[in-house]
Design an enzyme around this catalytic site. Structure first.
Site, PDB file in Angstrom:
ATOM      1  N   ARG A  91       8.455   3.336 -12.945  1.00  9.67           N
ATOM      2  CA  ARG A  91       9.161   3.862 -14.539  1.00  9.67           C
ATOM      3  C   ARG A  91      11.168   4.559 -14.355  1.00  9.67           C
ATOM      4  NH1 ARG A  91       4.775   6.173 -13.129  1.00  9.67           N
ATOM      5  NH2 ARG A  91       5.652   7.762 -11.883  1.00  9.67           N
ATOM      6  N   TYR A 110      -2.555  12.518  -4.236  1.00 12.69           N
ATOM      7  CA  TYR A 110      -1.434  11.410  -4.642  1.00 12.69           C
ATOM      8  C   TYR A 110      -0.422  12.280  -4.051  1.00 12.69           C
ATOM      9  CZ  TYR A 110       2.005   8.344  -7.026  1.00 12.69           C
ATOM     10  OH  TYR A 110       3.260   7.513  -7.362  1.00 12.69           O
ATOM     11  N   ARG A 114      -4.069  -3.506  -6.356  1.00 14.64           N
ATOM     12  CA  ARG A 114      -3.040  -3.059  -7.699  1.00 14.64           C
ATOM     13  C   ARG A 114      -2.837  -3.831  -8.683  1.00 14.64           C
ATOM     14  NH1 ARG A 114      -2.141   1.620  -4.534  1.00 14.64           N
ATOM     15  NH2 ARG A 114      -1.080   1.135  -2.621  1.00 14.64           N
ATOM     16  N   ASP A 164      -7.634   3.392   1.832  1.00 11.79           N
ATOM     17  CA  ASP A 164      -7.942   3.931   0.799  1.00 11.79           C
ATOM     18  C   ASP A 164      -7.739   2.158  -0.352  1.00 11.79           C
ATOM     19  OD1 ASP A 164      -8.510   4.993  -2.375  1.00 11.79           O
ATOM     20  OD2 ASP A 164      -6.519   5.274  -2.640  1.00 11.79           O
ATOM     21  N   TYR A 175      -4.941   1.355 -14.961  1.00  8.41           N
ATOM     22  CA  TYR A 175      -5.115   3.061 -14.619  1.00  8.41           C
ATOM     23  C   TYR A 175      -4.442   4.185 -16.117  1.00  8.41           C
ATOM     24  CZ  TYR A 175       0.339   3.720 -14.830  1.00  8.41           C
ATOM     25  OH  TYR A 175       1.525   3.599 -14.791  1.00  8.41           O
ATOM     26  N   GLU A 211      -3.768   6.675   4.851  1.00  6.94           N
ATOM     27  CA  GLU A 211      -4.418   7.486   4.538  1.00  6.94           C
ATOM     28  C   GLU A 211      -4.667   8.456   5.444  1.00  6.94           C
ATOM     29  OE1 GLU A 211      -5.946   8.706   1.007  1.00  6.94           O
ATOM     30  OE2 GLU A 211      -4.864   7.195   0.079  1.00  6.94           O
ATOM     31  N   ASP A 239      -9.464  11.802  -3.940  1.00  2.67           N
ATOM     32  CA  ASP A 239      -8.475  11.239  -3.391  1.00  2.67           C
ATOM     33  C   ASP A 239      -7.468  12.042  -4.223  1.00  2.67           C
ATOM     34  OD1 ASP A 239      -6.644   9.181  -1.388  1.00  2.67           O
ATOM     35  OD2 ASP A 239      -6.396   7.899  -3.355  1.00  2.67           O
ATOM     36  N   GLU A 272      -3.928   1.208   1.780  1.00  2.01           N
ATOM     37  CA  GLU A 272      -3.582   2.542   1.598  1.00  2.01           C
ATOM     38  C   GLU A 272      -3.758   3.589   2.507  1.00  2.01           C
ATOM     39  OE1 GLU A 272      -3.951   4.897  -1.964  1.00  2.01           O
ATOM     40  OE2 GLU A 272      -2.194   3.390  -2.459  1.00  2.01           O
ATOM     41  N   HIS A 295       6.152   8.602  -1.306  1.00  5.00           N
ATOM     42  CA  HIS A 295       4.988   6.821  -1.678  1.00  5.00           C
ATOM     43  C   HIS A 295       4.677   7.394  -3.347  1.00  5.00           C
ATOM     44  CE1 HIS A 295       1.477   4.856  -2.988  1.00  5.00           C
ATOM     45  NE2 HIS A 295       1.013   6.047  -3.634  1.00  5.00           N
ATOM     46  N   GLN A 349      -5.901  -1.757 -11.007  1.00  2.00           N
ATOM     47  CA  GLN A 349      -5.064  -1.042 -11.217  1.00  2.00           C
ATOM     48  C   GLN A 349      -4.058  -0.448 -12.243  1.00  2.00           C
ATOM     49  OE1 GLN A 349      -3.303   0.746  -7.594  1.00  2.00           O
ATOM     50  NE2 GLN A 349      -3.020   3.233  -8.815  1.00  2.00           N
ATOM     51  N   THR A 361      -1.674   8.399   0.042  1.00  5.83           N
ATOM     52  CA  THR A 361      -0.307   7.549   1.191  1.00  5.83           C
ATOM     53  C   THR A 361       0.341   8.353   1.967  1.00  5.83           C
ATOM     54  OG1 THR A 361      -1.269   5.937  -0.879  1.00  5.83           O
ATOM     55  CG2 THR A 361       0.514   5.356   1.172  1.00  5.83           C
TER      56      THR A 361
HETATM   57 MN    MN Z   1      -5.276   6.566  -1.969  1.00 10.21          MN
END
Ligand code: MN
Length: 416
Positions: A141, A127, A236, A232, A243, A200, A125, A198, A132, A239, A349
């Site tokens: 951030r 990004y 969260r 997907d 992550y 996709e 997968d 998500e 997104h 994650q 996404t």
């Molecule tokens: Mn994804």
């Protein structure tokens, strides 16, 4: 390209997702019979496994549609894909002399139970949607550091799990895992409270590469067999804790849904479109000589258990991606990583520029800060038990559409 006329009248409606222009590939069962390869046309499904057994469909190299999935056909290569598509178009065209011979192999599509259309050998997968990545980066951030420094140069991905890719209609159980709220010192075990979808697309790789072999982006495009819709599912909260530093793991390993019909690349040719303008020129191995994105309209509908109607929570388009599947595949093979027939690549996404076009609840509710109100009056920040999530997609031509069908899944309560 106009609508191509078929002797099956329902295939000539400008509303059908399955005109002669489409001819996608699925695997179904009828009345709990054995799985077979099928091609939807209008409101019917053509049993191509039986058609091949009857000798009306003859492929170079012998039968390829008797195993119940499409991997064997994929492995025959692009010339065989083209020959099959040409033969199907010939048999179903308005003036086809074979219509009476074909009738016994056509069944109502509504009687077909869709199965996973191919054996998913590997799943990766990405990004690769700029909106997104910018939204998520801004939330975590701040706006000044939204895109990581590598993002505009490299399609970022992670190796996912093929073992939990399931077909549309399969329930998804809310996962449990380690959760660590911001103010907690240590994590606890519990059911995810921030379950998400998500939106996709999935690209299916129809050929193999050897370990050490590297694909150009144009070679990569030629190796793509077709596309499906892909959800997907993401937890969260799991994650957020797990992550760093290696990316998502259990937060995305519990289930990935795909739509049941592989729309062949050939059906999407009229809808090819360029990737967006670049802030920095890409390195040569990521550059293509022709457009590799597609104009595919996408939407997400959310329907709580027992609700009379669904609410459309997102409308966007596949052309919003910054990197195409061909570029992702070129990057995937750039180190010499071997690719396999049946490899599935999630696009990442697909969010558009505004709130109505965001492809996940994380973005739609801005991390839970701005819940949305559904048609039922209920609000949502993330998914609740019983929620049915349905992704839909179609490429709209002049008087016809190339539809992907649905990618649906209902959230079941966690098993503690
Ligand atoms: Mn994804």
């Amino acid at each position: 390209m106009p609508l191509r006329l078929s002797w099956i009248e329902t295939a000539n409606s400008p509303e059908t997702p399955f005109p002669l222009n489409n001819l996608p590939y699925g695997r179904v069962s009828f009345a709990n019979g054995s799985p077979r390869c099928a091609v939807p046309i209008g409101d019917l499904a053509l049993d191509v496994s039986a058609l091949e057994r009857a000798g009306l469909l003859v492929l170079d190299g012998g039968p390829a549609l008797q195993t119940g999935g499409w991997n064997e056909l994929m492995a025959r290569g692009p010339a065989c894909w083209a020959a099959l598509r040409a033969r199907l178009a010939e048999l179903l065209a308005e003036d086809a002399p074979e219509r009476e011979q074909l009738t016994p192999f056509l069944r109502p599509l509504a009687e077909a139970t869709p199965l996973l259309p191919f054996e998913v050998t590997e799943y990766t997968d990405f990004y690769a949607g700029r909106h997104h990545a910018t939204n998520v980066g801004t939330m975590f951030r701040g706006a000044d550091n939204a895109l990581p420094p590598n993002w505009l140069h490299i399609p970022i991905g992670y190796n996912g799990r093929a073992s939990t890719v399931v077909v549309s209609g399969t329930d998804i159980r809310r996962p449990c895992g380690q959760l660590k709220p911001k103010d907690a010192e240590i994590p606890h075990w519990g059911a995810s409270q921030r379950l998400d979808f998500e939106l996709e697309m999935g690209a299916i790789i129809g050929g193999a590469t050897q370990m050490g072999e590297r694909l150009t982006a144009d070679e990569a495009d030629a190796l793509i067999f077709g596309y499906v819709l892909l959800n997907d599912w993401s937890a969260r909260d799991i994650q957020a804790w797990e992550y760093q530093p290696l990316g998502p793991f259990q937060a995305k390993a519990f289930g990935t849904s795909i739509s049941p019909w592989i729309v062949p690349k050939a059906a999407l040719e009229p809808f090819r479109t360029d990737t967006p303008p670049r802030d920095h020129a890409l390195l040569p191995y990521l550059q293509t000589n022709s457009p590799t994105l597609y104009d595919i309209q996408l939407q997400v509908d959310l329907q709580p258990d027992g609700a009379e109607r669904a609410t459309t929570v997102s409308r966007t388009n596949y052309r919003e991606m910054y990197y195409s599947s061909a570029q992702q595949l070129a990057h995937h093979s750039s180190s010499g990583c071997a690719m396999r027939v049946g490899d599935l690549l999630g696009s990442g996404t697909i969010s558009g520029p505004n709130r109505e076009s965001r492809g996940s609840m994380l973005e739609i509710s801005w991390g839970g800060r701005d819940p949305i109100t559904l048609a039922t009056g209920e609000t949502r920040s993330f998914l609740e038990d019983g929620d049915l999530v349905v992704l839909r997609g179609e490429a709209v031509g002049d008087g016809f559409r190339v539809g992907f069908g649905e990618c649906a899944g209902r959230v079941r309560p966690a098993q503690m």
